[in-house]
Structure formats: C-alpha cells, structure tokens
Scaffold this motif. Structure first.
Motif: not given
Lengths: 470, 270
Positions: B163-189
């Motif tokens: 339940a804590e983290g930095v921007c990398q963790d937020h991005a990873h969590a959103l990507i995982a969430t979206a992909r699991a619902q069939g929405i293509p997602a990627r990480y941007v730096s």
C-alpha cells in the motif's frame, strides 16, 4: 492393426527407388555387415561427431547410432518435397516480415492477434525493423513424415537454429567411404554443396552498411553445447571464424571480432545461441552472457543476425496450425505440403476431445522440443496417460494434440538382420537472395521396434538420405 | 510551457573497469505535445555508436567507453516546448501493434486484488476512458506515495500489498490492472516539472499509457492523480520499468557500481 507404408517393399515387390539396393543387401552376409557397422562407428568416433543428450545423464560423448541402410527418394518424389519445403520457407518469412511490420494477416482476421502479439517468442525489440532482403529465417528446417506413397505431412517448422545438418553431410561422407561401389552403381544427387550454399546465403544478406566482401562468423555458446561439433564443422567447411560472445565487442556502431591481427569488423553473424543470450542490454540485464550493444548495431543496420531475433514466433506450435493459411495469404498458392490435423488444448472443444481420446493421440508442449514433455497415447501405460491428463488440465494452453500418424518405415539393420523401422525427414532450406534446398536431409529412425519417436534424445538413430538423380 | 532539462547520471566504480557499453533512450518523443528546441546527449570520453528509432517510436543511441575507467558520466541538456494534450499521445509515429502490450511481465502480473480493482472500475463505467480514469484513481488511492519502501524489482502486486510506493510502483500497478481487463498498457519514462506547490515527486518521473479505442495511447499518472500535461516531458516507453529504462548499460570488470543522479527542470519565462 495399423498398416504402415514400407518405403522399400510393396508386398514382396521392391519399389523402384530401392531397386539398386536389393543386390547390395544380398551381397552382405551378417559378418560383413557387423564388420562394416563397427567400421562406421570407428569413423564417427574419429571425426568426433557426438551428441550430448540433455536430461538423460550418461555419456555426453555418446554417438548417435548410424544406420547404414540408406533411405531413398526418387526424383519425382523429391521434386514435390522440394517445391513444398521452399513454399513453406517463403511463407514463413513473409509471415515474419508481416507481423514485425504492419500485421496484415492479423488485421485480415486470418490469425488471432493474441497468438502472435502475446506470444513469448514475439520480440518487441525488433518490431518495425526489416532485416536485409526482408529475411528473418535463413535456415528453415522442416520436419516431415510420410504415411503413404504420396502422403507427406509437416510435423513442425524450425525457423531459429535447426541443428543436425552436420549429420546429413557426415552420413553421406561415411557411406561414400565405406561403400564406394554403391555410389558408382546409383546416380545419387550430391549434398556436399550445402556449406558453400550456406556461405552464399549468409553473404547475400549482408547489411547495407557493408561495402565489401562480407565477413561472416558463427556464434556458438561454446564447447559445452550439444551441437558444438556442428558449429565448428560448419565454420570449417565455410572457411569462416567460429566465435563466442566474449570474442566480440561493439564500438562506433559496428560489431568487432578480436583477432591476433587486431579487431576485424563483422558483417554477418550466423548465431547458434538463443535470442535471450544475444545481448544483455536488450534481453537479459541479469546475464553477463552475450554481446552488449549487439542489438543496437543490428537495429541500425550495422550487422546481420541469422536467424533474425524474433524468428521464433513463426515456428511456435500454436502458430503452426496457421502455416497453410500463410501460404494462401502471402503467396496466393495452395499449400503443397499438408499439416497434421492439430487440436489446441487452449480451446474448450478441442480440450474435451483431447481428454476423451488421450489413448489415441500424441500430445506435445507448445514450446517443447527434442521429444521431451510429450505423450504418445498408444505407446503409453494407463498411469502415464492419467499423469499426463493432470498436466494438461493444469495448463491447457500449453498443449496441442495430434493424431498418431502411421509413420512410414524403411529397412534398417538391427540385431536380427534387417527389419522395418519408422523414419522422419528434416531437409534444410536456405533463404537468402535465392531460396535453395540441397537434395537430401537428415533422416532420423526410431531404432526400437514399434517406436514412433525418432528424436536422438529418445534413442533415435540417423541414416544417409538419397535423392536419385534423373 | 518552455522547459529546460539538465540531467546528469554518474556510475562510479570502486576499481578500474575494462570497458562500458550503453544503450540510451534519452530523447524526447516526437508528438504534438512536444517540440524540441535543443537537445544534447553526451557520454564523457565515450564513442557514439549506432542510432535508430525503434518500433515504439523511441530514438535509441548506443555508446561505448574504452577502459580502464572509473566512472561513466551521461549528461543530457536541452530545451523543450510542451503543450497540454490531456494525456493524449497525438501525432506519435510507431509500429508496434497495441495488442503486443497485453502480455504480462514479471513486474506487471496481476494478482486477484489488481484484477478486482480493474473489474470494479470497469463495472458501471461510462466507456473505456472513464474506466481508465477510475483505474488510475483507484491505484492512487490504494498505493500511497512513500519513497524508500519499495525497490527497483518490486512487482505491481507487491506494491499493492504494501500500500506504499513510488511512481514506478503506481505505473506498474495501473499497467497490471489495465492489461488484466484486456486494455493494452505500457510504462513511460520521462521528466516532470514540479511547480512551486511543493509536489514531492522527483523530476525523473514515470507514468503509464493505456490504449483506448478512438483515442489511441493516453497517459495516466496515478502518482499525481492526473494525465500528463505541459509539465511532462516524455522520453520512451516499454512493457515495464526495466524495458523502458532511459539508460541500459553494462561495465565489464569486477568493480562495484555506485549510482548518482541529478535532474533539474526549470520553466523558462516567456
């Protein structure tokens, strides 16, 4: 009782391609045969061709058993295989060019996007890049089986780094040494042009930035690799360097080879290592193996890698089902060689059929190779079948199933004399400026009576493969 | 907004190394939201190598440094004119099919909790864009910003559990969430210009992009509960943080590596 097609005998009659071998068998009593077999083994030992078998323990320098009885194709039989294999190699390359480009075949709805783009073998790193001449798989090994006079099926395609071609060449070499009269009496098409054809194929895909005769090298994982003999053998025959990753480095946009006369620029790399170990900067940051920066040079057109990274997406067992579709889509031709009917366990209907008929089917892992992790239903015990059922149910996506094919047999020297044994065939198609196929290939033979598994890792042997000239 | 960037990365080694090779994705993306006025990337004592634009549209440049060396210094300096496109990556040329961004990586595999967040967001949402906003908001809610708790290899599921983290963790969590619902997602730096309001995030930043029908790729920054606007400079993308890393490098030798990064962004008054 399944009827198997015997490639030499039709009842008591000898089929035409084998006519030249009849008197040869008659003139060979048991003692002479044993002597010759011992001689062949000694020759193989001397040249050092061995094959380490993964996961089986035992002697890593074990010889693959060589059977002296040749396997023979008539010219007209071969012509069809030749056309069929080349057609397939062209279609597979067209597919690779497409799925790393615009993906027309997916847009057209002919192959599901998921199977291509979510495939483990699909490499993002090369998406949008077209290698020289648009060729991804420069050496395509097509595994074929025969079930009748005119019935051939493709078992699988090998678009990455198919091995075994050294056996095709050495088997011929040894047969010619031991039975020179056979090669005088029969008009057998030569295979020894393979190395020069391979060299020319590789030279023809040199990168645009190469402005002189290209420098070629074979990249090997090293002497502990089971196919190391083949790597050094081919390098030798082609007159090119055999290198390991540590011999190479990247600087100024090119790949350099360390030599005693200083660094030498490398233009074409025939790699015999997996994608994952090519470049730690691209594929495996945790690995020190590979050549750091190699993929950047490749992507910018400074070096050609054969086969291209990412070529594996074309020979995946789930993609295999769609190869006939590729032939129609890209070439606008009808496939000359048929696929084996295949059930995808990832599909509910197929899975049900497979589980209901396990006893009759061959089940394979999607990413497996070498005859490991497969079930041959009719040759398995109840316990083995039940154990396999549990594995499929755990991860259906990971399995495909095919009917047990009635593989053809050819006469083979065995303990008791001569007996039919099941065989398959792997020809090696070269794709460069031209698509070429040496008349022959590697015939593998299941030496155990009744066995349908020809993999050398499962006790298979090899034979010389003849194509009769006209 | 006219932003200037000064970004210096120093790898120090405790003993001389034989050589170093780097692959840099340190160039601002080309799309309607960014216009590059000047941009320079330099590796001290290095040899510039191959350069190309990859399938995702990112410019990549290789560098090598001959040894013996005790440090590798990468400097980036430039000026970019940015515009607010509400996160939409308009006018960006790329080759990779969106479906290719549905594949999981170790860092972005969804567990039950991440799937649940996605399913909840999708249920009763008014279309894909609304669902994407809900997912981003839910991730921001579920993972509080706190540096030092997670590390480079923390997965999306682990960060959610912490339940804590930095921007990398937020991005990873959103990507995982979206992909699991069939929405293509990627990480941007990229970079983020933090204005005077005291936003605690570092200038070297990361967020996620989701592929939405009709809109194409749209950025979402759960760490800041917004879509990228004129304060953001986009560099490159990938399947996850490792894949999108602006600097990939290796130094050959036995020395231990020590990393020192400074990034400064400033807004130029116009």
């Amino acid at each position: 009782m399944t009827q198997y097609f015997n490639e030499m005998y039709e009842g008591d009659a000898v089929r035409a391609p084998y006519a030249g071998l009849e008197s040869w068998i008659r003139s060979m009593p048991a003692e002479l045969r044993q002597m010759k077999q011992a001689e062949a083994e000694a020759l193989f030992r001397r040249i050092g061709i061995t094959f380490a078998v993964y996961g089986e323990g035992g002697d890593p320098d074990r010889l693959i058993p060589f059977d002296m009885f040749p396997r023979v194709f008539a010219q007209d039989e071969w012509r069809k295989l030749d056309r069929g294999v080349k057609q397939r190699a062209r279609a597979l390359n067209a597919f690779l060019r497409d799925v790393y480009g615009r993906g027309e075949i997916v847009r057209a709805g002919r192959i599901p996007a998921r199977l291509v783009y979510q495939n483990e073998a699909y490499e993002h790193a090369v998406s949008g890049f077209t290698p020289p001449r648009g060729i991804y798989s420069h050496i395509v090994g097509v595994d074929l089986v025969r079930t009748g006079p005119d019935e051939f099926f493709v078992l699988e395609d090998n678009c990455r780094t198919p091995s075994g071609v050294s056996y095709m060449l050495e088997n011929r070499e040894i047969m010619m040494r031991m039975f020179p009269q056979l090669f005088r009496e029969n008009r057998i098409a030569p295979v020894d042009g393979y190395a020069e054809l391979l060299r020319r194929t590789l030279a023809s895909v040199a990168p645009e930035k190469c402005d002189r005769a290209p420098t070629i090298a074979i990249l090997t994982p090293g002497h502990f690799n089971s196919a190391y003999y083949e790597h050094s053998f081919l390098a030798d025959l082609m007159g090119v360097e055999l290198v390991e990753a540590a011999d190479l480095f990247v600087e100024g946009g090119f790949v350099w080879m360390r030599t005693t006369e200083g660094p030498k620029k490398l233009d074409v790399i025939y790699r015999r290592i997996d994608d994952a170990f090519l470049d730690p900067l691209c594929f495996r940051p945790d690995s020190m193996l590979g050549v750091p920066g190699l993929m950047d040079v490749y992507r910018s057109g400074g070096v050609t890698i054969a086969s291209a990274p990412g070529a594996g997406v074309a020979d995946d067992k789930a993609i295999y089902t769609f190869v006939p579709e590729m032939v129609r889509f890209y070439l606008d031709e009808e496939p000359i060689l048929q696929n084996v009917p295949t059930w995808q366990c990832g599909k509910a209907d197929d899975l049900k059929y497979v589980l209901d008929n396990l006893g009759e089917l061959v089940v394979k892992e999607v990413h497996g190779s070498g005859g490991y992790g497969m079930l041959v239903g009719p040759k398995s015990t109840k316990d083995q079948i039940e154990a396999f059922r549990a594995k499929i149910e755990m991860d259906p996506d990971n399995y495909i199933a095919q009917p047990t094919l009635a593989l053809s047999t050819t006469p083979t020297f065995v303990e008791e004399g001569i007996a039919p044994r099941h065989v398959d065939l792997r020809p090696y198609c070269l794709v460069g400026e031209q698509v070429s196929l040496v008349p022959g290939g590697l015939t593998r033979v299941a030496l155990t009576e009744g066995s349908l598994v020809v993999n050398s890792s499962q006790g298979g042997g090899v034979k010389d493969t003849w194509v009769l000239a006209e | 907004m006219l932003l200037t960037v000064q970004h210096k990365t120093i790898y120090r080694y405790d003993m001389p190394m034989r050589s170093a090779v780097q692959s840099l994705r340190l160039f601002p993306s080309r799309f309607e939201g960014q216009h590059v006025l000047s941009w320079q990337v330099e590796v001290a004592n290095g040899l510039r190598g191959a350069s190309f634009r990859d399938g995702a549209g990112d410019k990549v440049e290789g560098w090598s440094v001959r040894g013996p060396l005790n440090e590798v210094v990468v400097t980036v300096e430039g000026q970019v004119e940015t515009a607010d496109l509400a996160g939409v990556l308009r006018g960006h040329r790329e080759m990779i099919a969106p479906e290719a961004y549905l594949r999981d990586t170790a860092a972005t595999e969804a567990d039950h909790a991440l799937r649940q967040i996605g399913a909840d967001a999708l249920a009763g949402s008014g279309g894909a864009l609304d669902a994407a906003h809900r997912m981003a908001a839910a991730i921001a809610e579920a993972i509080a910003y706190r540096p030092g708790v997670t590390h480079a290899h923390t997965t999306a599921a682990e960060a959610l559990a912490l339940a804590e983290g930095v921007c990398q963790d937020h991005a990873h969590a959103l990507i995982a969430t979206a992909r699991a619902q069939g929405i293509p997602a990627r990480y941007v730096s990229g970079y983020l210009y933090a204005s005077e309001d005291g936003t605690p995030h570092e200038a070297a930043h990361a967020w996620a992009e989701l592929y939405l029908d009709g809109l194409g790729w749209v950025g979402f920054d759960p760490a800041n509960r917004c879509c990228p606007d004129e304060r953001y400079i986009r560099l490159g993308s990938g399947m996850d943080a490792r894949d999108a890393a602006p600097i990939r490098g290796i130094a050959l030798g036995a020395g231990q590596e020590n990393l020192d990064v400074t990034v400064a962004l400033a807004a130029v008054q116009q």
